[in-house]
Write a protein that holds these residues in place. Structure first.
Motif, PDB file in Angstrom:
ATOM      1  N   ARG A  45      -4.145   6.723 -18.230  1.00 41.95           N
ATOM      2  CA  ARG A  45      -4.987   6.014 -17.272  1.00 41.95           C
ATOM      3  C   ARG A  45      -4.098   5.393 -16.200  1.00 41.95           C
ATOM      4  O   ARG A  45      -3.053   4.808 -16.503  1.00 41.95           O
ATOM      5  CB  ARG A  45      -5.802   4.931 -17.984  1.00 41.95           C
ATOM      6  CG  ARG A  45      -6.894   4.317 -17.164  1.00 41.95           C
ATOM      7  CD  ARG A  45      -7.770   3.407 -18.009  1.00 41.95           C
ATOM      8  NE  ARG A  45      -8.465   4.155 -19.061  1.00 41.95           N
ATOM      9  CZ  ARG A  45      -9.443   3.641 -19.807  1.00 41.95           C
ATOM     10  NH1 ARG A  45      -9.820   2.390 -19.615  1.00 41.95           N
ATOM     11  NH2 ARG A  45     -10.003   4.366 -20.749  1.00 41.95           N
ATOM     12  N   GLU A  46      -4.511   5.524 -14.950  1.00 40.61           N
ATOM     13  CA  GLU A  46      -3.706   5.012 -13.845  1.00 40.61           C
ATOM     14  C   GLU A  46      -4.539   4.163 -12.901  1.00 40.61           C
ATOM     15  O   GLU A  46      -5.747   4.389 -12.729  1.00 40.61           O
ATOM     16  CB  GLU A  46      -3.073   6.171 -13.057  1.00 40.61           C
ATOM     17  CG  GLU A  46      -4.061   7.082 -12.368  1.00 40.61           C
ATOM     18  CD  GLU A  46      -3.378   8.128 -11.491  1.00 40.61           C
ATOM     19  OE1 GLU A  46      -2.136   8.156 -11.412  1.00 40.61           O
ATOM     20  OE2 GLU A  46      -4.119   8.929 -10.882  1.00 40.61           O
ATOM     21  N   LEU A  47      -3.877   3.207 -12.289  1.00 39.04           N
ATOM     22  CA  LEU A  47      -4.530   2.340 -11.307  1.00 39.04           C
ATOM     23  C   LEU A  47      -4.800   3.116 -10.026  1.00 39.04           C
ATOM     24  O   LEU A  47      -3.917   3.786  -9.507  1.00 39.04           O
ATOM     25  CB  LEU A  47      -3.640   1.140 -11.008  1.00 39.04           C
ATOM     26  CG  LEU A  47      -4.141   0.181  -9.942  1.00 39.04           C
ATOM     27  CD1 LEU A  47      -5.391  -0.554 -10.411  1.00 39.04           C
ATOM     28  CD2 LEU A  47      -3.040  -0.824  -9.582  1.00 39.04           C
ATOM     29  N   VAL A  48      -6.007   3.003  -9.529  1.00 38.91           N
ATOM     30  CA  VAL A  48      -6.381   3.641  -8.270  1.00 38.91           C
ATOM     31  C   VAL A  48      -6.381   2.624  -7.132  1.00 38.91           C
ATOM     32  O   VAL A  48      -5.777   2.836  -6.090  1.00 38.91           O
ATOM     33  CB  VAL A  48      -7.774   4.289  -8.385  1.00 38.91           C
ATOM     34  CG1 VAL A  48      -8.211   4.868  -7.038  1.00 38.91           C
ATOM     35  CG2 VAL A  48      -7.780   5.363  -9.462  1.00 38.91           C
ATOM     36  N   ALA A  49      -7.087   1.527  -7.345  1.00 43.28           N
ATOM     37  CA  ALA A  49      -7.182   0.489  -6.326  1.00 43.28           C
ATOM     38  C   ALA A  49      -7.528  -0.823  -7.003  1.00 43.28           C
ATOM     39  O   ALA A  49      -8.204  -0.837  -8.032  1.00 43.28           O
ATOM     40  CB  ALA A  49      -8.246   0.848  -5.283  1.00 43.28           C
ATOM     41  N   ARG A  50      -7.079  -1.903  -6.394  1.00 49.45           N
ATOM     42  CA  ARG A  50      -7.262  -3.212  -6.990  1.00 49.45           C
ATOM     43  C   ARG A  50      -7.590  -4.210  -5.902  1.00 49.45           C
ATOM     44  O   ARG A  50      -7.004  -4.173  -4.819  1.00 49.45           O
ATOM     45  CB  ARG A  50      -5.989  -3.621  -7.730  1.00 49.45           C
ATOM     46  CG  ARG A  50      -5.967  -5.022  -8.277  1.00 49.45           C
ATOM     47  CD  ARG A  50      -4.739  -5.226  -9.148  1.00 49.45           C
ATOM     48  NE  ARG A  50      -3.515  -4.900  -8.436  1.00 49.45           N
ATOM     49  CZ  ARG A  50      -2.353  -4.650  -9.034  1.00 49.45           C
ATOM     50  NH1 ARG A  50      -2.270  -4.677 -10.354  1.00 49.45           N
ATOM     51  NH2 ARG A  50      -1.292  -4.381  -8.328  1.00 49.45           N
ATOM     52  N   ILE A  51      -8.515  -5.107  -6.197  1.00 49.65           N
ATOM     53  CA  ILE A  51      -8.817  -6.206  -5.290  1.00 49.65           C
ATOM     54  C   ILE A  51      -8.761  -7.484  -6.115  1.00 49.65           C
ATOM     55  O   ILE A  51      -9.522  -7.670  -7.065  1.00 49.65           O
ATOM     56  CB  ILE A  51     -10.175  -6.000  -4.570  1.00 49.65           C
ATOM     57  CG1 ILE A  51     -10.461  -7.160  -3.620  1.00 49.65           C
ATOM     58  CG2 ILE A  51     -11.318  -5.806  -5.556  1.00 49.65           C
ATOM     59  CD1 ILE A  51     -11.578  -6.832  -2.623  1.00 49.65           C
ATOM     60  N   LEU A  52      -7.835  -8.336  -5.750  1.00 46.50           N
ATOM     61  CA  LEU A  52      -7.602  -9.544  -6.513  1.00 46.50           C
ATOM     62  C   LEU A  52      -8.620 -10.627  -6.144  1.00 46.50           C
ATOM     63  O   LEU A  52      -9.277 -10.554  -5.107  1.00 46.50           O
ATOM     64  CB  LEU A  52      -6.185 -10.048  -6.273  1.00 46.50           C
ATOM     65  CG  LEU A  52      -5.065  -9.059  -6.608  1.00 46.50           C
ATOM     66  CD1 LEU A  52      -3.701  -9.682  -6.317  1.00 46.50           C
ATOM     67  CD2 LEU A  52      -5.149  -8.593  -8.047  1.00 46.50           C
TER      68      LEU A  52
END
Length: 114
Positions: A45-52
């Protein structure tokens, strides 16, 4: 605790677009760090996009310029607008929320045909 439900996955041709949505059971804007992850068959599993919670946004290099993550505070949803899709974007996409612990949705399948 927050429950997350993804929607919007499907089959699309290369070059096409899809918008994924993650519906949260409680207010997420400004509280949770939210993210989209994906997992292709046989891969981690990999990070695609993140909004903190602070509003900062990060994208994986592989999707920069093609994907856009956003929050709708009125609806308690997080969207992922995906443009110029490629076959290598094929994966199950998961919604993630973090506030002291990780919360996951069940995922939605995205398949990009060549």
């Amino acid at each position: 605790q927050v429950q997350l439900v993804e929607s919007g996955g499907g089959l699309v041709q290369a070059g096409g677009s899809l918008t994924l949505s993650c519906a949260a059971s409680r207010i997420i804007t400004g509280r949770y760090n939210m993210a989209w992850y994906r997992q292709a068959p046989g891969k981690q599993r990999e990070l695609v996009a993140r909004i903190l919670a602070s509003g900062n946004i990060n994208y994986a290099d592989s999707v920069k310029g093609r994907f856009t993550i956003s929050l709708d505070s009125a609806k308690n949803t997080m969207d992922l607008q995906m443009n110029s899709l490629k076959p290598e974007d094929t994966a199950v996409y998961y919604c993630n929320a973090v506030l002291g612990q990780n919360y996951w949705g069940r995922g939605t399948q995205v398949t990009v045909s060549s």
